[in-house]
Scaffold this motif. Structure first.
Motif, PDB file in Angstrom:
ATOM      1  N   MET A   1       0.837  -1.167   0.000  1.00 40.81           N
ATOM      2  CA  MET A   1       0.000   0.000   0.000  1.00 40.81           C
ATOM      3  C   MET A   1       0.894   1.246   0.000  1.00 40.81           C
ATOM      4  O   MET A   1       1.949   1.261   0.617  1.00 40.81           O
ATOM      5  CB  MET A   1      -0.888   0.033   1.228  1.00 40.81           C
ATOM      6  N   ALA A   2       0.428   2.253  -0.666  1.00 38.00           N
ATOM      7  CA  ALA A   2       1.215   3.471  -0.776  1.00 38.00           C
ATOM      8  C   ALA A   2       1.185   4.290   0.514  1.00 38.00           C
ATOM      9  O   ALA A   2       2.165   4.914   0.873  1.00 38.00           O
ATOM     10  CB  ALA A   2       0.709   4.313  -1.937  1.00 38.00           C
ATOM     11  N   ASN A   3       0.051   4.291   1.202  1.00 37.16           N
ATOM     12  CA  ASN A   3      -0.033   5.064   2.446  1.00 37.16           C
ATOM     13  C   ASN A   3      -1.129   4.498   3.355  1.00 37.16           C
ATOM     14  O   ASN A   3      -1.840   3.574   2.992  1.00 37.16           O
ATOM     15  CB  ASN A   3      -0.278   6.546   2.144  1.00 37.16           C
ATOM     16  N   LYS A   4      -1.231   5.098   4.530  1.00 33.23           N
ATOM     17  CA  LYS A   4      -2.181   4.607   5.530  1.00 33.23           C
ATOM     18  C   LYS A   4      -3.623   4.717   5.046  1.00 33.23           C
ATOM     19  O   LYS A   4      -4.440   3.836   5.294  1.00 33.23           O
ATOM     20  CB  LYS A   4      -2.026   5.392   6.832  1.00 33.23           C
ATOM     21  N   ARG A   5      -3.937   5.790   4.364  1.00 30.29           N
ATOM     22  CA  ARG A   5      -5.310   6.002   3.903  1.00 30.29           C
ATOM     23  C   ARG A   5      -5.735   4.889   2.937  1.00 30.29           C
ATOM     24  O   ARG A   5      -6.828   4.345   3.046  1.00 30.29           O
ATOM     25  CB  ARG A   5      -5.437   7.364   3.243  1.00 30.29           C
TER      26      ARG A   5
ATOM     27  N   HIS B   1      14.623   9.317   5.433  1.00 32.23           N
ATOM     28  CA  HIS B   1      13.480   8.937   4.606  1.00 32.23           C
ATOM     29  C   HIS B   1      13.574   7.477   4.151  1.00 32.23           C
ATOM     30  O   HIS B   1      12.556   6.771   4.082  1.00 32.23           O
ATOM     31  CB  HIS B   1      13.338   9.871   3.407  1.00 32.23           C
ATOM     32  N   LYS B   2      14.783   7.029   3.856  1.00 30.24           N
ATOM     33  CA  LYS B   2      14.977   5.637   3.453  1.00 30.24           C
ATOM     34  C   LYS B   2      14.615   4.710   4.608  1.00 30.24           C
ATOM     35  O   LYS B   2      13.885   3.722   4.425  1.00 30.24           O
ATOM     36  CB  LYS B   2      16.424   5.414   3.034  1.00 30.24           C
TER      37      LYS B   2
ATOM     38  N   PHE C   1       7.920   1.460   7.449  1.00 29.84           N
ATOM     39  CA  PHE C   1       6.498   1.359   7.131  1.00 29.84           C
ATOM     40  C   PHE C   1       6.216   0.200   6.182  1.00 29.84           C
ATOM     41  O   PHE C   1       5.194  -0.478   6.319  1.00 29.84           O
ATOM     42  CB  PHE C   1       5.972   2.671   6.549  1.00 29.84           C
ATOM     43  N   ALA C   2       7.105  -0.049   5.228  1.00 31.58           N
ATOM     44  CA  ALA C   2       6.899  -1.168   4.307  1.00 31.58           C
ATOM     45  C   ALA C   2       6.883  -2.490   5.069  1.00 31.58           C
ATOM     46  O   ALA C   2       6.021  -3.352   4.830  1.00 31.58           O
ATOM     47  CB  ALA C   2       7.989  -1.178   3.246  1.00 31.58           C
ATOM     48  N   THR C   3       7.802  -2.643   5.994  1.00 30.46           N
ATOM     49  CA  THR C   3       7.860  -3.872   6.797  1.00 30.46           C
ATOM     50  C   THR C   3       6.631  -3.999   7.691  1.00 30.46           C
ATOM     51  O   THR C   3       6.026  -5.083   7.789  1.00 30.46           O
ATOM     52  CB  THR C   3       9.135  -3.880   7.658  1.00 30.46           C
TER      53      THR C   3
ATOM     54  N   LEU D   1       1.259  -6.439   8.764  1.00 28.82           N
ATOM     55  CA  LEU D   1      -0.161  -6.206   9.030  1.00 28.82           C
ATOM     56  C   LEU D   1      -1.034  -6.858   7.962  1.00 28.82           C
ATOM     57  O   LEU D   1      -2.030  -7.515   8.280  1.00 28.82           O
ATOM     58  CB  LEU D   1      -0.436  -4.698   9.096  1.00 28.82           C
ATOM     59  N   ILE D   2      -0.663  -6.716   6.708  1.00 30.49           N
ATOM     60  CA  ILE D   2      -1.431  -7.300   5.609  1.00 30.49           C
ATOM     61  C   ILE D   2      -1.372  -8.823   5.657  1.00 30.49           C
ATOM     62  O   ILE D   2      -2.375  -9.502   5.400  1.00 30.49           O
ATOM     63  CB  ILE D   2      -0.943  -6.755   4.247  1.00 30.49           C
TER      64      ILE D   2
END
Length: 120
Positions: free
Chosen positions: A1-5, A73-74, A80-82, A87-88
């Protein structure tokens, strides 16, 4: 997913689709237990609430902790990707369990009727 939304939308849409499927199945096939449908929908609602609540994770480090903004940023993106992947993965396992429960809720005669219409 690109972001939380987008992740939250994905979770809500998936849970909504699951709930609507079992409700429609109950409307079409009255032989399905009303209590079982209620329990499954409650399980789906609980899954949605808990999973959406888990999306609100934060990266707890400040940009000043790194030597460069690029490094920050990296590291943040990887964090977040991890976290989203974990979560997914858990969400997928829970959805799979719900789908198995939905299939088990179908009486044998209903399954036979569905197989007959699909094979036509």
């Amino acid at each position: 997913m690109a972001n939380k939304r987008e992740l939250k939308k994905f979770i809500r849409n998936t849970c909504g689709a699951l709930a609507s499927e079992i409700i429609i199945a109950r409307a079409v096939f009255p032989a399905i237990s009303r209590k079982e449908v209620h329990d499954i929908v409650a399980q789906i609602a609980a899954l949605q609430c808990t999973t959406v609540a888990k999306v609100g994770i934060v990266f707890d480090k400040a940009p000043g902790d790194y030597e460069s903004a690029k490094e920050y940023h990296k590291e943040r993106k990887q964090y977040f990707a991890t976290a989203f992947k974990a979560l997914i993965d858990q969400f997928d396992k829970d959805v799979e369990a719900i789908v198995k429960r939905m299939n088990a809720a179908l009486p044998e005669d209903v399954r036979a009727e569905i197989k007959a219409t699909v094979s036509e």
